[in-house]
Design a protein around this motif. Sequence first.
Motif, mmCIF file in Angstrom:
data_model
loop_
_atom_site.group_PDB
_atom_site.id
_atom_site.type_symbol
_atom_site.label_atom_id
_atom_site.label_comp_id
_atom_site.label_asym_id
_atom_site.label_seq_id
_atom_site.Cartn_x
_atom_site.Cartn_y
_atom_site.Cartn_z
ATOM 1 N N THR A 42 -1.077 5.134 1.940
ATOM 2 C CA THR A 42 -2.368 4.676 2.469
ATOM 3 C C THR A 42 -3.280 5.806 2.965
ATOM 4 O O THR A 42 -4.485 5.605 3.070
ATOM 5 C CB THR A 42 -2.178 3.719 3.677
ATOM 6 O OG1 THR A 42 -1.738 4.473 4.813
ATOM 7 C CG2 THR A 42 -1.172 2.622 3.379
ATOM 8 N N CYS A 117 -14.732 -7.261 4.778
ATOM 9 C CA CYS A 117 -14.982 -5.809 4.802
ATOM 10 C C CYS A 117 -16.333 -5.431 4.203
ATOM 11 O O CYS A 117 -16.813 -4.321 4.414
ATOM 12 C CB CYS A 117 -13.872 -5.063 4.078
ATOM 13 S SG CYS A 117 -12.246 -5.451 4.714
ATOM 14 N N ARG A 157 3.959 -4.931 5.667
ATOM 15 C CA ARG A 157 3.018 -4.834 4.547
ATOM 16 C C ARG A 157 1.573 -4.827 5.019
ATOM 17 O O ARG A 157 0.685 -4.394 4.287
ATOM 18 C CB ARG A 157 3.236 -6.005 3.566
ATOM 19 C CG ARG A 157 4.571 -5.913 2.823
ATOM 20 C CD ARG A 157 4.883 -7.239 2.165
ATOM 21 N NE ARG A 157 4.919 -8.304 3.177
ATOM 22 C CZ ARG A 157 4.850 -9.610 2.896
ATOM 23 N NH1 ARG A 157 4.704 -10.023 1.661
ATOM 24 N NH2 ARG A 157 4.912 -10.497 3.869
ATOM 25 N N GLY A 222 -1.277 -7.237 -1.378
ATOM 26 C CA GLY A 222 -1.745 -5.849 -1.411
ATOM 27 C C GLY A 222 -1.943 -5.297 -2.809
ATOM 28 O O GLY A 222 -2.962 -4.664 -3.097
ATOM 29 N N ALA A 259 -10.158 1.600 3.236
ATOM 30 C CA ALA A 259 -9.035 0.652 3.270
ATOM 31 C C ALA A 259 -7.725 1.332 2.898
ATOM 32 O O ALA A 259 -6.667 0.971 3.424
ATOM 33 C CB ALA A 259 -9.292 -0.506 2.318
ATOM 34 N N ASN A 287 -8.026 0.811 8.453
ATOM 35 C CA ASN A 287 -9.057 -0.103 7.955
ATOM 36 C C ASN A 287 -9.603 -0.948 9.114
ATOM 37 O O ASN A 287 -8.863 -1.728 9.705
ATOM 38 C CB ASN A 287 -8.424 -0.993 6.871
ATOM 39 C CG ASN A 287 -9.382 -2.005 6.288
ATOM 40 O OD1 ASN A 287 -10.517 -2.155 6.743
ATOM 41 N ND2 ASN A 287 -8.925 -2.720 5.272
HETATM 42 O O1 UT7 Z 1 -10.174 -4.172 3.217
HETATM 43 C C1 UT7 Z 1 -9.314 -4.631 2.218
HETATM 44 C C2 UT7 Z 1 -7.939 -4.784 2.800
HETATM 45 N N1 UT7 Z 1 -6.812 -4.567 2.018
HETATM 46 C C3 UT7 Z 1 -6.558 -3.546 1.168
HETATM 47 O O2 UT7 Z 1 -7.366 -2.742 0.829
HETATM 48 C C4 UT7 Z 1 -5.161 -3.458 0.656
HETATM 49 C C5 UT7 Z 1 -5.061 -2.849 -0.708
HETATM 50 N N2 UT7 Z 1 -3.663 -2.597 -1.020
HETATM 51 C C6 UT7 Z 1 -3.005 -1.538 -0.526
HETATM 52 O O3 UT7 Z 1 -3.569 -0.734 0.198
HETATM 53 C C7 UT7 Z 1 -1.590 -1.334 -0.953
HETATM 54 O O4 UT7 Z 1 -1.233 -2.312 -1.917
HETATM 55 C C8 UT7 Z 1 -0.573 -1.387 0.238
HETATM 56 C C9 UT7 Z 1 -0.748 -0.160 1.107
HETATM 57 C C10 UT7 Z 1 -0.806 -2.637 1.054
HETATM 58 C C11 UT7 Z 1 0.840 -1.384 -0.306
HETATM 59 O O5 UT7 Z 1 1.053 -0.223 -1.089
HETATM 60 P P1 UT7 Z 1 1.720 -0.343 -2.542
HETATM 61 O O6 UT7 Z 1 1.853 1.019 -3.057
HETATM 62 O O7 UT7 Z 1 0.888 -1.314 -3.324
HETATM 63 O O8 UT7 Z 1 3.147 -0.919 -2.192
HETATM 64 P P2 UT7 Z 1 3.843 -2.252 -2.703
HETATM 65 O O9 UT7 Z 1 3.209 -3.437 -2.052
HETATM 66 O O10 UT7 Z 1 3.927 -2.225 -4.197
HETATM 67 O O11 UT7 Z 1 5.274 -2.099 -2.097
HETATM 68 C C12 UT7 Z 1 6.177 -1.078 -2.572
HETATM 69 C C13 UT7 Z 1 7.394 -1.135 -1.687
HETATM 70 C C14 UT7 Z 1 7.947 -2.540 -1.505
HETATM 71 O O12 UT7 Z 1 9.378 -2.436 -1.459
HETATM 72 P P3 UT7 Z 1 10.246 -2.869 -2.728
HETATM 73 O O13 UT7 Z 1 9.930 -4.344 -2.923
HETATM 74 O O14 UT7 Z 1 9.787 -2.020 -3.849
HETATM 75 O O15 UT7 Z 1 11.630 -2.609 -2.259
HETATM 76 C C15 UT7 Z 1 7.470 -2.931 -0.148
HETATM 77 O O16 UT7 Z 1 8.290 -3.868 0.495
HETATM 78 O O17 UT7 Z 1 7.068 -0.661 -0.387
HETATM 79 C C16 UT7 Z 1 7.508 -1.624 0.578
HETATM 80 N N3 UT7 Z 1 6.619 -1.566 1.720
HETATM 81 C C17 UT7 Z 1 6.807 -0.703 2.732
HETATM 82 N N4 UT7 Z 1 7.747 0.224 2.970
HETATM 83 C C18 UT7 Z 1 7.650 0.929 4.090
HETATM 84 C C19 UT7 Z 1 5.494 -2.292 1.961
HETATM 85 N N5 UT7 Z 1 4.955 -1.913 3.133
HETATM 86 C C20 UT7 Z 1 5.744 -0.930 3.629
HETATM 87 C C21 UT7 Z 1 5.718 -0.157 4.790
HETATM 88 N N6 UT7 Z 1 6.678 0.765 4.984
HETATM 89 N N7 UT7 Z 1 4.735 -0.297 5.724
#
Ligand code: UT7
Length: 330
Positions: A42, A117, A157, A222, A259, A287
């Motif tokens: 992030t 946002c 998440r 996400g 974000a 964010n």
């Molecule tokens: O203003 C608009 C608001 N929202 C956004 O802009 C969100 C846009 N999305 C994102 O920024 C990203 O999708 C996130 C930062 C939310 C997530 O990053 P990602 O690279 O898309 O991760 P992912 O959801 O694909 O998750 C990868 C792994 C998962 O584990 P497994 O299933 O591969 O074992 C998640 O459970 O990372 C895990 N995970 C975490 N691990 C450690 C998700 N959150 C975390 C965390 N710490 N905080």
Amino acid sequence: MAEAAIGVRIAGLGKSLGENILTNEDLERMVDTSDEWIRTRTGIGTRHIAARQTATSDLALRAARQALDHARLAPSDLDLIIVATVTPDMAFPSVACLLQAELAAGHAAAFDLSAACSGFLYSLDVGARFIQSGRYQHVLVVGAETLSRITDYSDRRTCVLFGDGAGAAVLEPAPAGKGMLSSVLGADGNGRDLMYLPAGGSRRPASMETVQTGLHYIKMNGNEVFKYAVRIMGDVTTQALSGAGLGVADVDLFIPHQANYRIIDATARRLGLPPEKVFVNIERYGNMSAATIPIALREAEEEGRLRDGAIVVLAAFGGGLTWAASVWRW
Ligand code: UT7
């Protein structure tokens, strides 16, 4: 949309932040996460969290006072107050009305605008139209959020992403060709389930059950939001530039919604913008939804990056889904 004969400029900017700082190390103690994961996925290092007694209107008030001082205007000069927020103090009255009372901005009309946002950019557009129509002279536009109040600090998440703050801008008439050159707004309600707050409204009023099942917290897909954000941020920026008769090469400073650093970086690459033209402060704040862009604008001003004549582009995406961009000649 191309602009009318009356220009609209930003005469003053202000910002305020939640009083407490939440670090990645703090979050490591709360959920199964790591500083390394948060930074690489992030770009966030810390975020500001409002003190228990601080509500959205308190943050808005501090930012608004600073913006009025910066514009050398008094609250009594204001004709209209628009507050972009998804975390109002209460369902009604609006934060804008609370702010109007606290500022003693006696004759200003006041309302809140909900576009998540993208809310600050939607509000700038609406405020600018009131000035261009000749109806109002001075419009205060605020983006203010206390996202910590709707964040589930047991959900890794989402809880690493959000912070609290407010940013404010005072709009006033300007010569044609100065200030806002173009503005584009968009929405796609089919994406409503990608980011939302399930309960607390008329569909699912607050009840023991909604509280116990965590339905008063932000829910987000996400991955899907990420993909949509990278596509839409590039597209809406290109549209806004073309509405102003400009191209990417004309841009002096690009201020995107903060974000996720990877979304900012991917957008800049898609557009062909070099990093030195892209404003980034997500490392410190995370964010803050509608507050991110006005706070970034104030900081760009403090850093001397809003020089006279500079072409500045603002772009955002958010829940709704919504998106917006505007092009300014400073
Ligand atoms: O203003 C608009 C608001 N929202 C956004 O802009 C969100 C846009 N999305 C994102 O920024 C990203 O999708 C996130 C930062 C939310 C997530 O990053 P990602 O690279 O898309 O991760 P992912 O959801 O694909 O998750 C990868 C792994 C998962 O584990 P497994 O299933 O591969 O074992 C998640 O459970 O990372 C895990 N995970 C975490 N691990 C450690 C998700 N959150 C975390 C965390 N710490 N905080």
